[in-house]
Design a protein around this motif. Structure first.
Motif, PDB file in Angstrom:
ATOM      1  N   VAL A 362      65.981  24.798 -73.156  1.00  0.00           N
ATOM      2  CA  VAL A 362      65.137  25.905 -73.631  1.00  0.00           C
ATOM      3  C   VAL A 362      65.178  27.076 -72.650  1.00  0.00           C
ATOM      4  CG1 VAL A 362      63.649  24.422 -75.024  1.00  0.00           C
ATOM      5  CG2 VAL A 362      63.022  24.879 -72.641  1.00  0.00           C
ATOM      6  N   GLN A 363      65.261  26.785 -71.350  1.00  0.00           N
ATOM      7  CA  GLN A 363      65.343  27.875 -70.379  1.00  0.00           C
ATOM      8  C   GLN A 363      66.679  28.604 -70.483  1.00  0.00           C
ATOM      9  OE1 GLN A 363      64.405  26.118 -66.559  1.00  0.00           O
ATOM     10  NE2 GLN A 363      62.202  26.342 -66.883  1.00  0.00           N
ATOM     11  N   ALA A 364      67.756  27.869 -70.698  1.00  0.00           N
ATOM     12  CA  ALA A 364      69.069  28.508 -70.833  1.00  0.00           C
ATOM     13  C   ALA A 364      69.116  29.387 -72.076  1.00  0.00           C
ATOM     14  CB  ALA A 364      70.167  27.443 -70.888  1.00  0.00           C
ATOM     15  N   ALA A 365      68.508  28.918 -73.168  1.00  0.00           N
ATOM     16  CA  ALA A 365      68.502  29.708 -74.398  1.00  0.00           C
ATOM     17  C   ALA A 365      67.714  31.001 -74.205  1.00  0.00           C
ATOM     18  CB  ALA A 365      67.908  28.888 -75.540  1.00  0.00           C
ATOM     19  N   LEU A 366      66.573  30.914 -73.517  1.00  0.00           N
ATOM     20  CA  LEU A 366      65.771  32.111 -73.276  1.00  0.00           C
ATOM     21  C   LEU A 366      66.499  33.085 -72.355  1.00  0.00           C
ATOM     22  CD1 LEU A 366      63.201  33.811 -73.377  1.00  0.00           C
ATOM     23  CD2 LEU A 366      62.278  32.398 -71.517  1.00  0.00           C
ATOM     24  N   LEU A 367      67.042  32.582 -71.245  1.00  0.00           N
ATOM     25  CA  LEU A 367      67.703  33.473 -70.295  1.00  0.00           C
ATOM     26  C   LEU A 367      68.938  34.119 -70.912  1.00  0.00           C
ATOM     27  CD1 LEU A 367      67.779  34.729 -67.549  1.00  0.00           C
ATOM     28  CD2 LEU A 367      68.892  32.677 -66.656  1.00  0.00           C
ATOM     29  N   SER A 368      69.675  33.373 -71.721  1.00  0.00           N
ATOM     30  CA  SER A 368      70.843  33.936 -72.389  1.00  0.00           C
ATOM     31  C   SER A 368      70.449  35.068 -73.326  1.00  0.00           C
ATOM     32  CB  SER A 368      71.588  32.839 -73.150  1.00  0.00           C
ATOM     33  OG  SER A 368      72.742  33.353 -73.774  1.00  0.00           O
ATOM     34  N   ALA A 369      69.327  34.908 -74.013  1.00  0.00           N
ATOM     35  CA  ALA A 369      68.853  35.977 -74.896  1.00  0.00           C
ATOM     36  C   ALA A 369      68.457  37.208 -74.095  1.00  0.00           C
ATOM     37  CB  ALA A 369      67.668  35.479 -75.725  1.00  0.00           C
ATOM     38  N   LEU A 370      67.929  36.998 -72.889  1.00  0.00           N
ATOM     39  CA  LEU A 370      67.451  38.116 -72.073  1.00  0.00           C
ATOM     40  C   LEU A 370      68.579  38.871 -71.381  1.00  0.00           C
ATOM     41  CD1 LEU A 370      64.313  36.465 -70.416  1.00  0.00           C
ATOM     42  CD2 LEU A 370      64.321  38.234 -72.185  1.00  0.00           C
ATOM     43  N   VAL A 371      69.622  38.158 -70.948  1.00  0.00           N
ATOM     44  CA  VAL A 371      70.647  38.824 -70.127  1.00  0.00           C
ATOM     45  C   VAL A 371      72.027  38.852 -70.762  1.00  0.00           C
ATOM     46  CG1 VAL A 371      69.416  38.195 -68.019  1.00  0.00           C
ATOM     47  CG2 VAL A 371      71.292  36.741 -68.804  1.00  0.00           C
ATOM     48  N   ALA A 372      72.242  38.066 -71.821  1.00  0.00           N
ATOM     49  CA  ALA A 372      73.573  38.020 -72.430  1.00  0.00           C
ATOM     50  C   ALA A 372      73.579  38.465 -73.882  1.00  0.00           C
ATOM     51  CB  ALA A 372      74.163  36.611 -72.313  1.00  0.00           C
ATOM     52  N   GLY A 373      72.414  38.825 -74.404  1.00  0.00           N
ATOM     53  CA  GLY A 373      72.362  39.359 -75.753  1.00  0.00           C
ATOM     54  C   GLY A 373      72.512  38.339 -76.869  1.00  0.00           C
ATOM     55  N   THR A 374      72.334  37.044 -76.575  1.00  0.00           N
ATOM     56  CA  THR A 374      72.405  36.032 -77.628  1.00  0.00           C
ATOM     57  C   THR A 374      71.117  36.073 -78.455  1.00  0.00           C
ATOM     58  OG1 THR A 374      71.550  34.370 -76.099  1.00  0.00           O
ATOM     59  CG2 THR A 374      73.942  34.540 -76.292  1.00  0.00           C
ATOM     60  N   PRO A 375      71.108  35.446 -79.630  1.00  0.00           N
ATOM     61  CA  PRO A 375      69.903  35.507 -80.482  1.00  0.00           C
ATOM     62  C   PRO A 375      68.667  34.963 -79.782  1.00  0.00           C
ATOM     63  CG  PRO A 375      71.788  34.700 -81.727  1.00  0.00           C
ATOM     64  CD  PRO A 375      72.224  34.763 -80.306  1.00  0.00           C
ATOM     65  N   ALA A 376      67.522  35.552 -80.086  1.00  0.00           N
ATOM     66  CA  ALA A 376      66.264  35.126 -79.485  1.00  0.00           C
ATOM     67  C   ALA A 376      65.901  33.730 -79.970  1.00  0.00           C
ATOM     68  CB  ALA A 376      65.158  36.101 -79.863  1.00  0.00           C
ATOM     69  N   LEU A 385      60.533  40.223 -75.903  1.00  0.00           N
ATOM     70  CA  LEU A 385      61.800  39.839 -75.285  1.00  0.00           C
ATOM     71  C   LEU A 385      62.622  41.080 -74.939  1.00  0.00           C
ATOM     72  CD1 LEU A 385      63.081  36.671 -77.206  1.00  0.00           C
ATOM     73  CD2 LEU A 385      61.942  36.802 -74.992  1.00  0.00           C
ATOM     74  N   ASP A 386      62.601  42.070 -75.813  1.00  0.00           N
ATOM     75  CA  ASP A 386      63.322  43.320 -75.529  1.00  0.00           C
ATOM     76  C   ASP A 386      62.746  44.009 -74.297  1.00  0.00           C
ATOM     77  OD1 ASP A 386      64.988  42.925 -77.675  1.00  0.00           O
ATOM     78  OD2 ASP A 386      63.884  44.255 -79.031  1.00  0.00           O
ATOM     79  N   VAL A 387      61.414  44.023 -74.200  1.00  0.00           N
ATOM     80  CA  VAL A 387      60.778  44.625 -73.030  1.00  0.00           C
ATOM     81  C   VAL A 387      61.194  43.881 -71.769  1.00  0.00           C
ATOM     82  CG1 VAL A 387      58.564  45.069 -71.878  1.00  0.00           C
ATOM     83  CG2 VAL A 387      58.813  45.521 -74.322  1.00  0.00           C
ATOM     84  N   GLN A 388      61.178  42.543 -71.829  1.00  0.00           N
ATOM     85  CA  GLN A 388      61.562  41.743 -70.666  1.00  0.00           C
ATOM     86  C   GLN A 388      63.029  41.962 -70.310  1.00  0.00           C
ATOM     87  OE1 GLN A 388      59.664  38.821 -68.593  1.00  0.00           O
ATOM     88  NE2 GLN A 388      61.131  40.214 -67.618  1.00  0.00           N
ATOM     89  N   ALA A 389      63.887  42.037 -71.319  1.00  0.00           N
ATOM     90  CA  ALA A 389      65.314  42.249 -71.053  1.00  0.00           C
ATOM     91  C   ALA A 389      65.548  43.583 -70.364  1.00  0.00           C
ATOM     92  CB  ALA A 389      66.102  42.169 -72.360  1.00  0.00           C
ATOM     93  N   ARG A 390      64.863  44.622 -70.829  1.00  0.00           N
ATOM     94  CA  ARG A 390      65.010  45.940 -70.188  1.00  0.00           C
ATOM     95  C   ARG A 390      64.456  45.911 -68.763  1.00  0.00           C
ATOM     96  NH1 ARG A 390      63.366  47.693 -75.360  1.00  0.00           N
ATOM     97  NH2 ARG A 390      61.235  48.112 -74.620  1.00  0.00           N
ATOM     98  N   ALA A 391      63.359  45.195 -68.564  1.00  0.00           N
ATOM     99  CA  ALA A 391      62.784  45.104 -67.224  1.00  0.00           C
ATOM    100  C   ALA A 391      63.728  44.380 -66.270  1.00  0.00           C
ATOM    101  CB  ALA A 391      61.435  44.380 -67.286  1.00  0.00           C
ATOM    102  N   LEU A 392      64.371  43.307 -66.744  1.00  0.00           N
ATOM    103  CA  LEU A 392      65.325  42.579 -65.908  1.00  0.00           C
ATOM    104  C   LEU A 392      66.511  43.457 -65.537  1.00  0.00           C
ATOM    105  CD1 LEU A 392      65.436  39.021 -67.551  1.00  0.00           C
ATOM    106  CD2 LEU A 392      64.327  39.681 -65.418  1.00  0.00           C
TER     107      LEU A 392
END
Length: 490
Positions: A362-376, A385-392
């Motif tokens: 579950v952590q890999a799926a979340l991090l991939s969505a945040l930094v690699a653009g995979t589905p949420a 999630l978009d806000v978090q991705a931009r913040a990262l």
């Protein structure tokens, strides 16, 4: 627990000012930013004056699915010994995910991400904390973090999660009241309710910091003044228990020393206000503070003589743990805890490998969505999630700019836009220094910088720092070697 007093986060940018500030009892430094064999002279002078220095780690990832890295633990232990520290601190967070455990690419977040408050995640965290405790020469305290996002299907409140963590491992807690405020704004969690559920007797010290709100989201920036709501939470905490130490964090956008001193004064005032409220309510000094400090165990935990009275302060004594209403079994009920899903002492020796894998997936799926653009992943708020991705991505750009300050100079005003465009399709896999090199190579190989002085300077910078790549089967090394061959041909 050792009483620390009032402190401030030591940063190179304000080192001289910190040395001159009145009333500084201790400082905290980011562990990864110092070299044990070459301690900054400012820290040496502070130590010589008797100022306590605490190393604060940010890269262990104790909340991650994998066991803590032995090298990172050894490095943290070395820093604690070099600084003569009474304890070390880290975060209840994961900072990387993927790899062999999940048969997926290993990704780095470059920031602290929240762990799901589930039984699986708690079991994994407890074992990781115990591994760290065994490897460190001094006690460990762990910090609650700020979050922009909430995990779906959480099984515990923050207070319950931290209570059981402390109960099962004996770890101390670093309570960040600014993070409680962040989670109040972003996740609707009541700070007072969170404090009521915490094992306050386990507090090692407290963090206070500033941030800012944008579009209804609070960003824990550590680069803005401490707001009144954060000071109010500190007062609430101080009315419940006397914190052994309180520290002001500031990581960027440093103001004049007088401004920092005024914030420290406001912090002391908030603590005194809480103490006054406690005295007015109970007519007595709370355990762990003032006159009763010598009657407590370890300076912060209630002694036997105070446990029976702890219920009135919200701190359960040993004999009342089973009835504390926190869902944590007392000694007499541990044997029966297995049926309720709460592990007893006999089952705490190791986290189930299945739990590690479930948490890892579950952590890999979340991090991939945040930094690699995979589905949420299902159940998450996609806007958050978009806000978090931009913040990262923004934090990544800021840190790379500090690790490699030549890049913003070479690229000028176009640095940030170029880096954010790069980050969108290139997750970080090897730390910020590797990230800086990969970013520069990407610009050169894709003609992201027009021919001219900037391109020549960027090429020279990259070639000087990349060095000959050793023979290796690791993808990152193979890519670096290929990039170097390509750039040398240009």
């Amino acid at each position: 627990m050792r009483r620390l007093g009032t402190g401030i986060g030591w940063r190179p940018e304000i080192a001289d000012a910190v040395e001159r500030m009145p009333g500084i009892d201790w400082v905290e430094t980011v562990a990864e930013n110092i070299c044990p064999g070459h301690l900054p002279e400012s820290l040496r002078r502070l130590r010589a004056r008797g100022v306590t220095v605490v190393p604060h780690g940010v890269s262990l990832g104790l909340g991650g699915a994998d066991r803590p890295d032995e090298g990172r633990l050894a490095a943290l232990a070395e820093r604690a010994e070099a600084l003569g520290s009474p304890l070390v601190t880290e975060h209840i967070a994961f900072v990387r995910a993927g790899g062999a455990l999940t048969a997926s690419p290993l990704l780095e977040a470059g920031h602290l991400l929240p762990v799901p408050r589930t039984r699986d995640a708690l079991d994994v965290l407890c074992e990781n904390v115990r591994i760290a405790q065994q490897a460190l020469p001094v006690p460990l305290a762990v910090e609650n973090i700020a979050a922009l996002i909430a995990w779906p299907g959480e099984e515990l409140t923050e207070g319950q999660f931290l209570y059981e963590l402390a109960d099962r491992t004996g770890v101390r807690l670093l309570i960040d009241v600014a993070n409680l405020h962040t989670n109040h704004v972003n996740r609707g969690e009541d700070p007072a309710e969170a404090l009521a559920g915490l094992p306050l007797e386990a507090i090692a010290y407290v963090h206070v910091a500033g941030g800012f709100e944008r579009d209804g989201v609070w960003h824990d920036s550590h680069a803005h003044p401490v707001p009144e709501p954060v000071l109010d939470i500190l007062t609430d905490l101080a009315s419940r228990v006397s914190p052994p130490g309180v520290l002001l964090e500031r990581d960027d956008n440093f103001p004049e020393p007088a401004v920092l001193e005024a914030e420290l004064t406001a912090i002391r005032g908030a603590v005194e206000k809480g103490r006054a409220e406690a005295t007015a309510t109970t007519g007595a000094v709370r355990p762990g503070s003032g006159a009763q400090a010598t009657a407590t165990t370890g300076g912060g935990l209630p002694g036997k003589e105070t446990e029976a009275a702890a219920a009135g302060s919200g701190l359960p004594g040993r004999e009342t743990e089973a009835a504390a209403g926190s869902g944590l079994p007392g000694k007499e009920t541990e044997a029966a805890a297995a049926g309720s899903g709460l592990p007893g002492r006999e089952t705490e020796a190791a986290a189930d490998s299945g739990a590690r894998q479930r948490v890892g997936l579950v952590q890999a799926a979340l991090l991939s969505a945040l930094v690699a653009g995979t589905p949420a992943p299902e159940g998450f708020d996609r806007m958050r999630l978009d806000v978090q991705a931009r913040a990262l991505a923004g934090k990544r750009a800021d840190v790379v700019g500090k690790v490699a300050p030549e890049l913003p100079v070479i690229l000028g005003e176009g640095y940030r836009a170029a880096f954010l465009a790069y980050a969108h399709g290139h997750p970080m896999t090897g730390g910020y220094r590797r990230d800086a090199l990969d970013f520069a190579a990407h610009l050169l190989l894709t003609d992201g910088v027009e021919a001219g002085p900037a391109r020549r300077e960027l090429r020279r910078w990259w070639l000087e720092r990349s060095g000959p790549a050793p023979r290796s089967r690791r993808p990152a090394v193979r890519i670096a070697r290929a990039a170097r061959r390509a750039l040398l041909r240009r």
